[in-house]
Design a protein around this motif. Structure first.
Motif, PDB file in Angstrom:
ATOM      1  N   ASN A   1     105.633  67.659 162.679  1.00 37.60           N
ATOM      2  CA  ASN A   1     105.968  69.060 162.411  1.00 37.60           C
ATOM      3  C   ASN A   1     107.462  69.321 162.288  1.00 37.60           C
ATOM      4  O   ASN A   1     107.882  70.467 162.241  1.00 37.60           O
TER       5      ASN A   1
ATOM      6  N   ARG B   1     103.986  64.969 154.363  1.00 35.32           N
ATOM      7  CA  ARG B   1     104.649  64.663 155.638  1.00 35.32           C
ATOM      8  C   ARG B   1     103.756  63.784 156.512  1.00 35.32           C
ATOM      9  O   ARG B   1     104.245  62.981 157.291  1.00 35.32           O
ATOM     10  N   GLU B   2     102.426  63.882 156.330  1.00 37.36           N
ATOM     11  CA  GLU B   2     101.517  63.018 157.084  1.00 37.36           C
ATOM     12  C   GLU B   2     101.626  61.566 156.627  1.00 37.36           C
ATOM     13  O   GLU B   2     101.699  60.661 157.464  1.00 37.36           O
TER      14      GLU B   2
ATOM     15  N   ILE C   1      97.846  75.652 155.218  1.00 36.13           N
ATOM     16  CA  ILE C   1      97.955  74.250 154.797  1.00 36.13           C
ATOM     17  C   ILE C   1      98.621  74.256 153.424  1.00 36.13           C
ATOM     18  O   ILE C   1      98.071  74.803 152.471  1.00 36.13           O
ATOM     19  N   THR C   2      99.808  73.653 153.333  1.00 39.84           N
ATOM     20  CA  THR C   2     100.567  73.668 152.084  1.00 39.84           C
ATOM     21  C   THR C   2     100.556  72.288 151.422  1.00 39.84           C
ATOM     22  O   THR C   2     100.103  71.312 152.022  1.00 39.84           O
ATOM     23  N   CYS C   3     101.126  72.213 150.241  1.00 45.34           N
ATOM     24  CA  CYS C   3     101.218  70.944 149.516  1.00 45.34           C
ATOM     25  C   CYS C   3     102.084  69.927 150.268  1.00 45.34           C
ATOM     26  O   CYS C   3     101.983  68.726 150.019  1.00 45.34           O
TER      27      CYS C   3
ATOM     28  N   HIS D   1     101.909  69.360 153.604  1.00 50.52           N
ATOM     29  CA  HIS D   1     101.184  68.792 154.753  1.00 50.52           C
ATOM     30  C   HIS D   1     100.779  67.323 154.575  1.00 50.52           C
ATOM     31  O   HIS D   1     101.109  66.496 155.417  1.00 50.52           O
ATOM     32  N   PRO D   2     100.050  66.966 153.512  1.00 47.86           N
ATOM     33  CA  PRO D   2      99.665  65.554 153.395  1.00 47.86           C
ATOM     34  C   PRO D   2     100.859  64.638 153.127  1.00 47.86           C
ATOM     35  O   PRO D   2     100.847  63.473 153.542  1.00 47.86           O
TER      36      PRO D   2
ATOM     37  N   ALA E   1      94.939  73.544 149.393  1.00 45.85           N
ATOM     38  CA  ALA E   1      95.969  74.319 150.096  1.00 45.85           C
ATOM     39  C   ALA E   1      95.403  75.708 150.393  1.00 45.85           C
ATOM     40  O   ALA E   1      95.050  76.445 149.475  1.00 45.85           O
TER      41      ALA E   1
ATOM     42  N   ASN F   1     108.937  71.435 157.725  1.00 43.48           N
ATOM     43  CA  ASN F   1     108.019  72.530 157.414  1.00 43.48           C
ATOM     44  C   ASN F   1     108.118  73.038 155.988  1.00 43.48           C
ATOM     45  O   ASN F   1     107.241  73.750 155.524  1.00 43.48           O
TER      46      ASN F   1
ATOM     47  N   TYR G   1      92.094  66.260 152.960  1.00 40.54           N
ATOM     48  CA  TYR G   1      92.413  67.671 152.701  1.00 40.54           C
ATOM     49  C   TYR G   1      91.562  68.164 151.538  1.00 40.54           C
ATOM     50  O   TYR G   1      91.413  67.471 150.535  1.00 40.54           O
TER      51      TYR G   1
END
Length: 162
Positions: A112, A105-106, A98-100, A102-103, A94, A115, A91
């Motif tokens: 998804n 939860r990855e 794309i928020t803080c 995203h990585p 943000a 959220n 990444y």
């Protein structure tokens, strides 16, 4: 709108917490807060400026020095199966939806279904994956994450990127 109240918050920070796996909730009393994750001595965060990897000790010093309201949610290391260094390096910053989160939860393989921060906390609580919650510089009456929407998050990122 999404919010989350913690069952209890310890108002001290045990030294060994910085060796654990922790979700860091910065400006925990604001809308929206910012989040990062640490695994042992390494802290990872996706900001509007960049994806970063820093030392947990430096981040804690920053929070203390600047009196930033901070909540630290200790979670089991096993729920972070992917290497945060590799995920966060994919990444840039943000931006554009794309928020803080995203990585984070990855690295946790959540897809998804999560959220917002409150979704993550509800998920962790429902699976009994919150080991302990600690707080620093929190207002006296602080109980949890205030209600906010995805638009609040995206608007904040847009404002910061301007």
């Amino acid at each position: 709108m999404s919010k989350f109240d913690f069952k209890s918050i310890h108002r001290e920070l045990p030294e060994q917490l910085l060796q654990k796996t922790v979700i860091w909730i910065w400006n925990a009393d604001k809308i929206p807060p910012h989040i990062g994750i640490s695994v042992g001595k390494d802290y990872f965060s996706l900001t509007y400026r960049k994806s970063e990897q820093l030392l947990t000790t430096s981040m804690l010093k920053k929070a203390k020095r600047s009196a930033i309201p901070l909540v630290l949610v200790e979670i089991p290391k096993e729920i972070v199966p992917l290497n945060p260094q590799i995920v966060f390096s994919s990444y840039e910053k943000a931006i554009d939806g794309i928020t803080c989160l995203h990585p984070i939860r990855e690295v946790m393989n959540l897809g998804n279904q999560v959220n917002q921060l409150s979704d993550l906390l509800v998920y962790l609580e429902s699976k009994k994956l919150i080991n302990q919650v600690n707080g620093l510089n929190l207002p006296e009456n602080y109980t949890g994450i205030k209600a906010y929407s995805m638009d609040d998050i995206l608007n904040r990122i847009d404002t910061l990127n301007e």
